[in-house]
Write a protein that holds these residues in place. Structure first.
Motif, PDB file in Angstrom:
ATOM      1  N   ARG A  76       0.878  -1.178   0.000  1.00 27.89           N
ATOM      2  CA  ARG A  76       0.000   0.000   0.000  1.00 27.89           C
ATOM      3  C   ARG A  76       0.911   1.222   0.000  1.00 27.89           C
ATOM      4  O   ARG A  76       1.956   1.233   0.665  1.00 27.89           O
ATOM      5  CB  ARG A  76      -0.908  -0.026   1.228  1.00 27.89           C
ATOM      6  N   ILE A  77       0.519   2.287  -0.725  1.00 26.76           N
ATOM      7  CA  ILE A  77       1.513   3.317  -1.043  1.00 26.76           C
ATOM      8  C   ILE A  77       1.068   4.759  -0.832  1.00 26.76           C
ATOM      9  O   ILE A  77       1.811   5.678  -1.180  1.00 26.76           O
ATOM     10  CB  ILE A  77       1.980   3.171  -2.512  1.00 26.76           C
ATOM     11  N   SER A  82      -1.762   6.260   4.981  1.00 22.55           N
ATOM     12  CA  SER A  82      -0.970   5.569   5.996  1.00 22.55           C
ATOM     13  C   SER A  82      -1.027   6.291   7.340  1.00 22.55           C
ATOM     14  O   SER A  82      -0.954   5.654   8.396  1.00 22.55           O
ATOM     15  CB  SER A  82       0.490   5.416   5.543  1.00 22.55           C
ATOM     16  N   VAL A  83      -1.147   7.609   7.303  1.00 22.38           N
ATOM     17  CA  VAL A  83      -1.273   8.381   8.536  1.00 22.38           C
ATOM     18  C   VAL A  83      -2.601   8.059   9.225  1.00 22.38           C
ATOM     19  O   VAL A  83      -2.680   7.950  10.450  1.00 22.38           O
ATOM     20  CB  VAL A  83      -1.156   9.887   8.248  1.00 22.38           C
ATOM     21  N   GLY A  88      -2.875  -0.758   9.361  1.00 25.34           N
ATOM     22  CA  GLY A  88      -3.123  -1.402   8.075  1.00 25.34           C
ATOM     23  C   GLY A  88      -1.889  -1.391   7.202  1.00 25.34           C
ATOM     24  O   GLY A  88      -1.588  -2.366   6.494  1.00 25.34           O
ATOM     25  N   TYR A  89      -1.144  -0.301   7.261  1.00 27.78           N
ATOM     26  CA  TYR A  89       0.082  -0.200   6.468  1.00 27.78           C
ATOM     27  C   TYR A  89       1.186  -1.088   7.017  1.00 27.78           C
ATOM     28  O   TYR A  89       1.942  -1.704   6.250  1.00 27.78           O
ATOM     29  CB  TYR A  89       0.531   1.262   6.366  1.00 27.78           C
ATOM     30  N   GLY A 142       6.430   5.415   5.057  1.00 32.57           N
ATOM     31  CA  GLY A 142       7.888   5.400   5.006  1.00 32.57           C
ATOM     32  C   GLY A 142       8.481   4.463   6.038  1.00 32.57           C
ATOM     33  O   GLY A 142       9.434   3.722   5.757  1.00 32.57           O
ATOM     34  N   ARG A 143       7.927   4.453   7.246  1.00 31.23           N
ATOM     35  CA  ARG A 143       8.451   3.573   8.295  1.00 31.23           C
ATOM     36  C   ARG A 143       8.219   2.102   7.949  1.00 31.23           C
ATOM     37  O   ARG A 143       9.073   1.250   8.204  1.00 31.23           O
ATOM     38  CB  ARG A 143       7.794   3.910   9.637  1.00 31.23           C
ATOM     39  N   SER A 144       7.064   1.805   7.356  1.00 31.37           N
ATOM     40  CA  SER A 144       6.758   0.414   7.009  1.00 31.37           C
ATOM     41  C   SER A 144       7.740  -0.114   5.976  1.00 31.37           C
ATOM     42  O   SER A 144       8.134  -1.288   6.016  1.00 31.37           O
ATOM     43  CB  SER A 144       5.315   0.292   6.495  1.00 31.37           C
ATOM     44  N   LYS A 145       8.159   0.735   5.061  1.00 31.48           N
ATOM     45  CA  LYS A 145       9.135   0.330   4.049  1.00 31.48           C
ATOM     46  C   LYS A 145      10.532   0.211   4.649  1.00 31.48           C
ATOM     47  O   LYS A 145      11.293  -0.714   4.322  1.00 31.48           O
ATOM     48  CB  LYS A 145       9.133   1.332   2.901  1.00 31.48           C
TER      49      LYS A 145
END
Length: 329
Positions: A76-77, A82-83, A88-89, A142-145
């Motif tokens: 998911r992008i 995401s915020v 979910g992210y 960004g953190r998830s990536k």
């Protein structure tokens, strides 16, 4: 031997499949089709509908298609989303990537190319930003990536996995041959949104923030054409197959354009003076981020050939017209 492309029915993943196909490589796609489209995958490329976290399914695909490398795009992008939905992210982008990496390691796959993001740099003040800049993502996206980058590094240390992380800047445009493009109707990519506004598919374009410390007050981004990006993945695969070391590389052109500059380019090329509405800043958006691309050019020999904003806009407009024709068919 085949390359497993996760998310290969989506925007960037489908262009990777086309690049592999054009290069005579075998590919197999795993996609849950939550945002992807079956028609984006060539008819002679196997498409498996399913979840990247389904270890048994991944193992079955690897065995059945003799998979020797993985290009991982499924994610998911959308930064503002995401915020609003951080858990979910973290599930989609981190937890499921962890399951995929485990399945790949268990199967003995050695070569892994990961779709990461410039969002790992956060509100950097360095321009252009190199790969060794401080990592301070400001959004759950960004953190998830970044967490997945860390997992790959640890898996490589423990299990001998070799990987290339490609940190994308802003991907735009479409396949020059008109075979694929950004097809999600409600995508938030700036150039797509502006093209939809030019074609009357949206009431206008919202510019989020005009008080940033940039030349015209709007955000500045480094836009990379999607087929150039797919070819960077081919270069990454060639690097790993040739015994190259694991590494992290920026994917951009080293040149930024502001939101207002992009809007003017779309107006000029489309010939439509669509409304541009000024709106407050969005959470998680850095003011300016432009890539330092010396490392990828030196290590992988990647030489982009489509670094032209007008050309990217023309491709995006042509693809939006193609989508309209598909809907009317």
């Amino acid at each position: 031997m085949a390359v497993l492309v996760t998310g290969g029915a989506g925007y960037i993943g489908s262009h990777m499949v086309l690049a592999l196909h054009d290069a005579g490589e075998e590919a197999v796609v795993l996609d849950d089709l939550s945002t992807g489209f079956p028609w984006a995958v060539p008819d002679d490329v196997p498409l498996v509908e399913g979840d990247i976290a389904d270890a048994a399914l991944v193992a079955k695909i690897i065995a059945e298609y003799d998979v020797t490398a993985v290009a991982h795009f499924a994610a998911r992008i959308v930064v503002p989303e995401s915020v609003a939905d951080p858990l979910g992210y973290y599930l989609a982008n981190t937890v499921k990537s962890r399951a995929l990496i485990e399945a790949v390691v268990t199967a003995g796959i050695r070569d892994f190319v990961f779709s990461s993001t410039a969002a790992v740099y956060g509100n950097t003040t360095v321009s252009p930003v190199p790969e060794d800049a401080p990592l301070a993502p400001v959004s759950p996206y960004g953190r998830s990536k970044l967490m997945t980058e860390w997992m790959l590094a640890d898996a490589a240390q423990a299990h001998g996995l070799r990987y290339v992380v490609l940190r994308y800047f802003n991907v735009a445009g479409a396949d020059p041959a008109g075979r694929s493009g950004q097809s999600t109707p409600h995508a938030t990519h700036l150039i797509k949104v502006a093209c939809q506004a030019a074609l009357g598919l949206r009431p206008g374009l919202d510019v989020f923030g005009t008080d940033y410390p940039t030349p015209d007050g709007s955000c500045v981004r480094d836009y990379i054409q999607v087929t150039d990006l797919a070819e960077a993945h081919l270069a990454a695969l060639a690097h790993l197959r040739g015994g190259g070391a694991s590494g992290i590389y920026n994917c951009g052109y080293g040149r930024g354009y502001s939101v207002l500059e992009v809007a003017e380019a779309v107006k000029r090329i489309s010939g439509v003076d669509f409304p541009v509405r000024l709106a407050p800043r969005r959470a998680g958006d850095p003011a300016s981020i432009v890539a330092d691309v010396r490392r990828i050019r030196a290590d992988l020999g990647w030489v982009p050939t489509r670094a032209d904003l007008d050309g990217i806009v023309m491709q995006a407009l042509a693809w939006e017209r193609e989508l309209l024709a598909r809907e009317g068919a």
